[in-house]
Scaffold this active site. Structure first.
Site, PDB file in Angstrom:
ATOM      1  N   HIS A  36       2.974  -4.724 -10.588  1.00 52.84           N
ATOM      2  CA  HIS A  36       2.058  -5.481  -9.707  1.00 52.84           C
ATOM      3  C   HIS A  36       2.667  -6.836  -9.360  1.00 52.84           C
ATOM      4  O   HIS A  36       2.566  -7.303  -8.224  1.00 52.84           O
ATOM      5  CB  HIS A  36       0.718  -5.732 -10.407  1.00 52.84           C
ATOM      6  N   GLY A 150       3.004   0.269  -4.158  1.00 50.22           N
ATOM      7  CA  GLY A 150       4.179   0.669  -4.941  1.00 50.22           C
ATOM      8  C   GLY A 150       4.574   2.110  -4.629  1.00 50.22           C
ATOM      9  O   GLY A 150       3.714   2.961  -4.392  1.00 50.22           O
TER      10      GLY A 150
END
Ligand code: PAF
Length: 510
Positions: A36, A150
């Site tokens: 993150h 991601g």
């Protein structure tokens, strides 16, 4: 800028009105890890937009109640990590804020069957519907310019790209490669639940995938059964292990240069996914189009920005034409042509200005090949079957291991028909003539009046599009870009966006 925490959906509207800037949006379910953090810092470094991180554990995407109850919550630490790594604002809504009861405006979406029924969708019924629903809701509230995701959740990324297209949302998706821990396993919030032994097994699984990727580079093939055998010997429960096309998630075909090897395993109660991309050669971008479409300038800039080799196939035809004029060779005389092709050496070398020089038999011809005299015969020379065959082979040799962007007239159709990205760049005759007239590299063009230049361009187009061998036509799978009215940088950025959309970031990692 004052850092803020927003908790209510109504506050989002106010906040957006006051910031006076575009938004980068990083959606999360909290329990932030380095994956993150990489997303947040990438967004921060990409541009000067305001960065908004959301933290919301979305109940709709959990198919297992226990998994939802056990999902790790570390909100204080998440706030600290977000702000210290580049977030300007954090949105932490409640369930009631995201899914208010009796609100008819909330749309519960279905993910596309083709993408969501493969891989994780087989066992996680409704999971991707839940992801689409929450991301659509968040995008409508936040209206960001960029959405950061991601590649670790590759299937989710594909489904959300599809959502953006389907709903015609005005947001660009930016992705980052899977971030791995010291032992090779992808960073994931669920790693927190792993015992020492489970972690060892997952690490074995991830390293098997990474090993398969390495082997594939040499052997260009994969043996799934062998990997399954090795995993089973370690008593690892495999939910799936598949070799697929990276975008359609259908079975990989022999001709796919880039493919996806994806697996899911279970260790105790924890289920983990991982994948690698298998690649036969580095990617190729093919840029075709008529003279004056901006091809050369655009292709050179793309090569520089993406660190790809630049291949100017037109310069090779011009170089050959130059030699034929110099040696006074009549191109209709087959034997003479054959001899010249047998001995010619055409080489590109970077010069001190980081541009490319063209050498014919060790003599630098960079400037001479741009003369009007060469322009007037190159189309004829390049329509000779033997010339075409010879130079196409030379070009394929240069592109054998990929990693290049090639410009020409038959790159996507003939030279590299399996290029990952094909662009057909064009512009109106008026625009192209104006560009040729102001081209400082072409003294001849500057001396010819605009009307004559237009006629010459029309003639060249006709010859190129009507020749028997490799005529200038748009490949079926090429994307046409008409460059009238666009700046060079806008065209370059558009092509780079298309490239990033097709090529996973992960494969750039050496
Ligand atoms: O990837 C995740 O963490 C979630 O699926 C997302 C995109 C934040 C939606 O809840």
């Amino acid at each position: 800028m004052k850092k803020v925490i927003i908790r209510k959906t109504e506050e989002i509207e106010n906040w957006r009105r006051n910031i006076n800037s575009e938004i980068n949006f990083i959606p999360t379910m909290g329990n932030l890890h380095n994956g993150h953090i990489k997303l947040i810092s990438t967004a921060k470094n990409d541009n000067s937009n305001v960065n908004l991180v959301s933290i919301f554990i979305n109940p709709l995407q959990f198919d297992n109640k226990l998994d939802l109850e056990n999902y790790p919550q570390t909100i204080d630490n998440d706030i600290k990590l977000s702000f210290s790594n580049g977030a300007d604002a954090i949105f932490i809504p409640s369930n009631e804020d995201i899914y208010p009861q009796n609100n008819k405006n909330i749309k519960f979406l279905k993910a596309p069957i083709k993408l969501s029924s493969a891989l994780c969708g087989l066992n996680r019924i409704g999971h991707f519907d839940g992801v689409c629903t929450v991301v659509y809701r968040l995008l409508n509230l936040i209206k960001p310019k960029n959405l950061y995701l991601g590649e670790k959740d590759w299937q989710q990324l594909l489904i959300l790209k599809n959502l953006v297209l389907r709903k015609k949302l005005n947001v660009a998706i930016k992705s980052i490669p899977t971030q791995r821990d010291f032992d090779g396993i992808p960073l994931s919030s669920r790693n927190l639940h792993l015992s020492k032994n489970e972690r060892k097994l997952i690490s074995f699984f991830s390293n098997e995938l990474l090993e398969a990727k390495k082997n594939f580079q040499q052997e260009k093939k994969i043996n799934l059964n062998e990997i399954i055998k090795k995993l089973s010997a370690k008593k690892i429960t495999i939910e799936y292990l598949e070799h697929l096309h990276p975008h359609t998630l259908q079975k990989a075909r022999f001709e796919d240069n880039i493919s996806l090897l994806a697996g899911a395993i279970k260790c105790g109660e924890t289920r983990l996914i991982d994948h690698v991309f298998l690649m036969k050669r580095r990617p190729i971008i093919a840029i075709d189009g008529p003279a004056g479409s901006g091809k050369s300038t655009v292709t050179k800039l793309i090569a520089k920005k993406l660190k790809l080799l630049y291949l100017d196939t037109g310069a090779m035809y011009r170089a050959l034409s130059w030699l034929m004029i110099k040696e006074s060779i009549d191109y209709k005389k087959e034997k003479k042509l054959h001899n010249i092709l047998k001995d010619i050496s055409i080489v590109f070398k970077s010069n001190t200005n980081s541009h490319q020089d063209v050498y014919v038999n060790n003599y630098c011809v960079t400037e001479e090949i741009r003369s009007q005299k060469i322009s007037s015969i190159v189309s004829k020379i390049s329509s000779i079957k033997e010339v075409r065959k010879f130079l196409v082979e030379e070009q394929r040799k240069i592109g054998e291991s990929g990693g290049l962007v090639a410009e020409g007239r038959d790159i996507g159709t003939t030279v590299f028909p399996h290029a990952e990205l094909k662009i057909f760049l064009t512009a109106s005759i008026d625009e192209r003539a104006k560009r040729r007239k102001s081209d400082k590299n072409s003294k001849d063009s500057q001396e010819i009046d605009l009307h004559t230049l237009k006629e010459l361009i029309k003639k060249r187009d006709f010859e190129d599009s009507n020749r028997e061998i490799s005529p200038l036509i748009k490949a079926n799978d090429a994307i046409e870009i008409i460059t009238d009215g666009y700046s060079i940088n806008e065209v370059v950025d558009k092509i780079i966006d298309l490239y990033n959309d097709k090529i996973p970031k992960e494969i750039e990692i050496k």
